[in-house]
Design an enzyme around this catalytic site. Structure first.
Site, PDB file in Angstrom:
ATOM      1  N   TYR A  57       0.774  -0.998   0.010  1.00  0.00           N
ATOM      2  CA  TYR A  57      -0.072   0.068   0.225  1.00  0.00           C
ATOM      3  C   TYR A  57       0.771   1.039  -0.053  1.00  0.00           C
ATOM      4  O   TYR A  57       1.424   1.551   1.094  1.00  0.00           O
ATOM      5  CB  TYR A  57      -0.981  -0.123   1.230  1.00  0.00           C
ATOM      6  CG  TYR A  57      -1.795  -1.325   1.459  1.00  0.00           C
ATOM      7  CD1 TYR A  57      -2.323  -1.888   0.169  1.00  0.00           C
ATOM      8  CD2 TYR A  57      -2.575  -1.351   2.564  1.00  0.00           C
ATOM      9  CE1 TYR A  57      -3.069  -2.973   0.390  1.00  0.00           C
ATOM     10  CE2 TYR A  57      -3.423  -2.506   2.684  1.00  0.00           C
ATOM     11  CZ  TYR A  57      -3.463  -3.390   1.603  1.00  0.00           C
ATOM     12  OH  TYR A  57      -4.457  -4.383   1.611  1.00  0.00           O
ATOM     13  N   HIS A 126       0.141 -11.830   1.358  1.00  0.00           N
ATOM     14  CA  HIS A 126      -0.713 -11.076   0.607  1.00  0.00           C
ATOM     15  C   HIS A 126      -1.357 -12.057  -0.340  1.00  0.00           C
ATOM     16  O   HIS A 126      -2.837 -11.936  -0.785  1.00  0.00           O
ATOM     17  CB  HIS A 126      -0.240  -9.883   0.088  1.00  0.00           C
ATOM     18  CG  HIS A 126      -1.022  -8.758   0.001  1.00  0.00           C
ATOM     19  ND1 HIS A 126      -0.666  -7.459   0.007  1.00  0.00           N
ATOM     20  CD2 HIS A 126      -2.419  -8.596  -0.218  1.00  0.00           C
ATOM     21  CE1 HIS A 126      -1.642  -6.501   0.019  1.00  0.00           C
ATOM     22  NE2 HIS A 126      -2.740  -7.317  -0.022  1.00  0.00           N
ATOM     23  N   SER A 206     -12.902  -5.166   2.604  1.00  0.00           N
ATOM     24  CA  SER A 206     -14.000  -4.636   1.572  1.00  0.00           C
ATOM     25  C   SER A 206     -15.412  -5.129   2.033  1.00  0.00           C
ATOM     26  O   SER A 206     -16.105  -5.521   1.081  1.00  0.00           O
ATOM     27  CB  SER A 206     -13.502  -4.816   0.176  1.00  0.00           C
ATOM     28  OG  SER A 206     -12.459  -4.459  -0.242  1.00  0.00           O
ATOM     29  N   LEU A 208     -17.830  -3.635   2.873  1.00  0.00           N
ATOM     30  CA  LEU A 208     -18.721  -2.513   2.217  1.00  0.00           C
ATOM     31  C   LEU A 208     -18.684  -2.445   0.892  1.00  0.00           C
ATOM     32  O   LEU A 208     -19.295  -1.524   0.245  1.00  0.00           O
ATOM     33  CB  LEU A 208     -18.589  -1.032   2.956  1.00  0.00           C
ATOM     34  CG  LEU A 208     -19.028  -1.302   4.259  1.00  0.00           C
ATOM     35  CD1 LEU A 208     -18.287   0.155   4.960  1.00  0.00           C
ATOM     36  CD2 LEU A 208     -20.135  -1.480   4.969  1.00  0.00           C
ATOM     37  N   ARG A 210     -16.269  -1.893  -1.157  1.00  0.00           N
ATOM     38  CA  ARG A 210     -15.426  -0.751  -1.733  1.00  0.00           C
ATOM     39  C   ARG A 210     -16.453   0.502  -1.891  1.00  0.00           C
ATOM     40  O   ARG A 210     -16.211   1.211  -2.527  1.00  0.00           O
ATOM     41  CB  ARG A 210     -14.805  -1.274  -3.047  1.00  0.00           C
ATOM     42  CG  ARG A 210     -13.990  -2.464  -3.212  1.00  0.00           C
ATOM     43  CD  ARG A 210     -13.241  -2.542  -4.100  1.00  0.00           C
ATOM     44  NE  ARG A 210     -12.466  -3.894  -4.432  1.00  0.00           N
ATOM     45  CZ  ARG A 210     -11.476  -4.333  -3.524  1.00  0.00           C
ATOM     46  NH1 ARG A 210     -10.846  -3.211  -2.964  1.00  0.00           N
ATOM     47  NH2 ARG A 210     -11.123  -5.458  -3.553  1.00  0.00           N
ATOM     48  N   GLY A 211     -17.272   0.467  -0.688  1.00  0.00           N
ATOM     49  CA  GLY A 211     -18.326   1.786  -0.519  1.00  0.00           C
ATOM     50  C   GLY A 211     -19.321   1.661  -1.297  1.00  0.00           C
ATOM     51  O   GLY A 211     -20.264   2.546  -0.789  1.00  0.00           O
ATOM     52  N   PHE A 212     -19.623   0.704  -2.377  1.00  0.00           N
ATOM     53  CA  PHE A 212     -20.584   0.730  -2.991  1.00  0.00           C
ATOM     54  C   PHE A 212     -21.958   0.500  -2.199  1.00  0.00           C
ATOM     55  O   PHE A 212     -23.111   0.967  -2.429  1.00  0.00           O
ATOM     56  CB  PHE A 212     -20.630  -0.361  -4.155  1.00  0.00           C
ATOM     57  CG  PHE A 212     -21.652  -0.424  -5.149  1.00  0.00           C
ATOM     58  CD1 PHE A 212     -21.477   0.704  -6.251  1.00  0.00           C
ATOM     59  CD2 PHE A 212     -22.636  -0.982  -5.269  1.00  0.00           C
ATOM     60  CE1 PHE A 212     -22.421   1.014  -7.238  1.00  0.00           C
ATOM     61  CE2 PHE A 212     -23.606  -0.888  -6.255  1.00  0.00           C
ATOM     62  CZ  PHE A 212     -23.351  -0.036  -7.338  1.00  0.00           C
TER      63      PHE A 212
END
Length: 331
Positions: A57, A126, A206, A208, A210-212
């Site tokens: 990241y 990862h 994620s 959520l 990725r916010g959607f």
């Protein structure tokens, strides 16, 4: 905050953690460092203990951010980081995977330095390297435990079979995979069942979507020009429209309950088992506070059934990553 246990090795964390990736990378290069630090400090105040990052990241800058924000707070936090996803400094869009034992040993030293700690609580691979036997990678990770550099081991986006092989080398405490109302793969590919068979905790990233799933995104144009979601199949064209219709139904259910769509989506993840600890990401304090309030939501059997009716397991349109990236998943 309520706590939950990840694995059978003694790792106990707050029931909701904080995914820190978006504070430094991927969603936009317009990063507000001051805001990110304030959000991290607020998370500590609210009882968050599990903070999740990775050397990829940034690359590296997200670990540095956490090292700065959490300095002097070591006894309050459980730090989790990941290695093995390699990015080209000259072109960060290029991805590679490295699970070689020498890279394992090299990576941890950089992570510890950037996080300003002597020992990391939870260290994930990862992505699984198809060119290196998982036994070799996890064997090298186990050496880090023996050396006192790492306390617990995890894998990210590994298949059920790989997880079983890894666990035979050294106890795995957590599997991290994408999991939410619109990403139900762990239910169907055997990964979640294998976690429970072996006594391994499950950490959804994620949660959520990725916010959607918050309902805040109404158009692909809501994304910044450099937001990587523009390249994600689920956020494009007809897929976006079909998925938006699903979220609108979640919003309607949430409104009847007096909560937000995001809180309902998180409460659904939490309700899937006490061995599950989601790590929603956010850069802003108000969304952090909203997410943590999902811990106060109790869903009845009728609530869960209503959600299943409007958002069944295979309802989401489009792959969750571009096809080339999907090849790195579930090895």
């Amino acid at each position: 905050m309520d706590t939950r246990t990840l694995g059978n090795q003694g790792l106990r964390v707050g029931a909701i953690g904080l995914g820190c990736m978006g504070m430094s990378d991927f969603y936009t290069t317009g990063i507000d460092r001051k805001q990110a630090l304030a959000t991290l400090h607020r998370a500590l105040e609210l009882g968050v203990t599990l903070f999740d990052t990775a050397d990829a990241y940034g690359p590296h800058t997200n670990e540095q951010l956490l090292g700065e924000a959490l300095a002097g707070k070591r006894d309050q936090v459980i730090l989790a980081s990941k290695f093995g996803l390699v990015r080209d400094p000259a072109n960060p869009q290029v991805r590679g995977v490295n699970g070689r034992p020498d890279y394992v040993r090299e990576s941890i030293d950089g992570t510890l330095k950037r996080l300003r700690v002597e020992v990391l609580d939870l260290y994930y691979l990862h992505r699984v390297d198809p060119e290196v036997a998982i036994e070799e990678t996890v064997g090298a990770m186990a050496e880090l435990v023996t050396a006192g550099k790492v306390r617990y081991l995890g894998l990210s986006e590994a298949s059920a079979g790989t997880l079983q092989r890894a666990h035979a080398v050294h106890p795995i405490s957590a599997l991290q995979s994408e999991y939410s109302l619109w990403s139900r793969d762990p239910e169907t590919n055997g990964a979640l069942a294998m976690c429970r068979q072996l006594g391994i905790g499950f950490v959804p990233y994620s949660p959520l979507g990725r916010g959607f799933l918050t309902g805040a995104l109404k158009s692909p144009e809501d994304f910044a020009a450099d937001d990587y979601r523009r390249a994600s199949p689920r956020f494009q064209g007809e897929n976006f429209t079909r998925n938006l219709h699903l979220v609108e139904q979640v919003q309607q259910l949430a409104a009847k309950m007096g909560i937000s769509a995001g809180q309902l989506a998180l409460a659904w993840v939490l309700a899937q088992g006490d061995d599950i600890v989601p790590i929603p990401g956010t850069k802003q304090r108000r969304y952090l506070e909203e997410n943590l309030a999902a811990l106060q939501v109790t869903l009845s059997a009728d609530d869960l059934q209503a959600l299943e009716q409007v958002f069944p397991a295979d309802a989401a349109a489009g792959l969750r990553y571009p096809a080339a990236v999907m090849q790195m998943i579930g090895r």
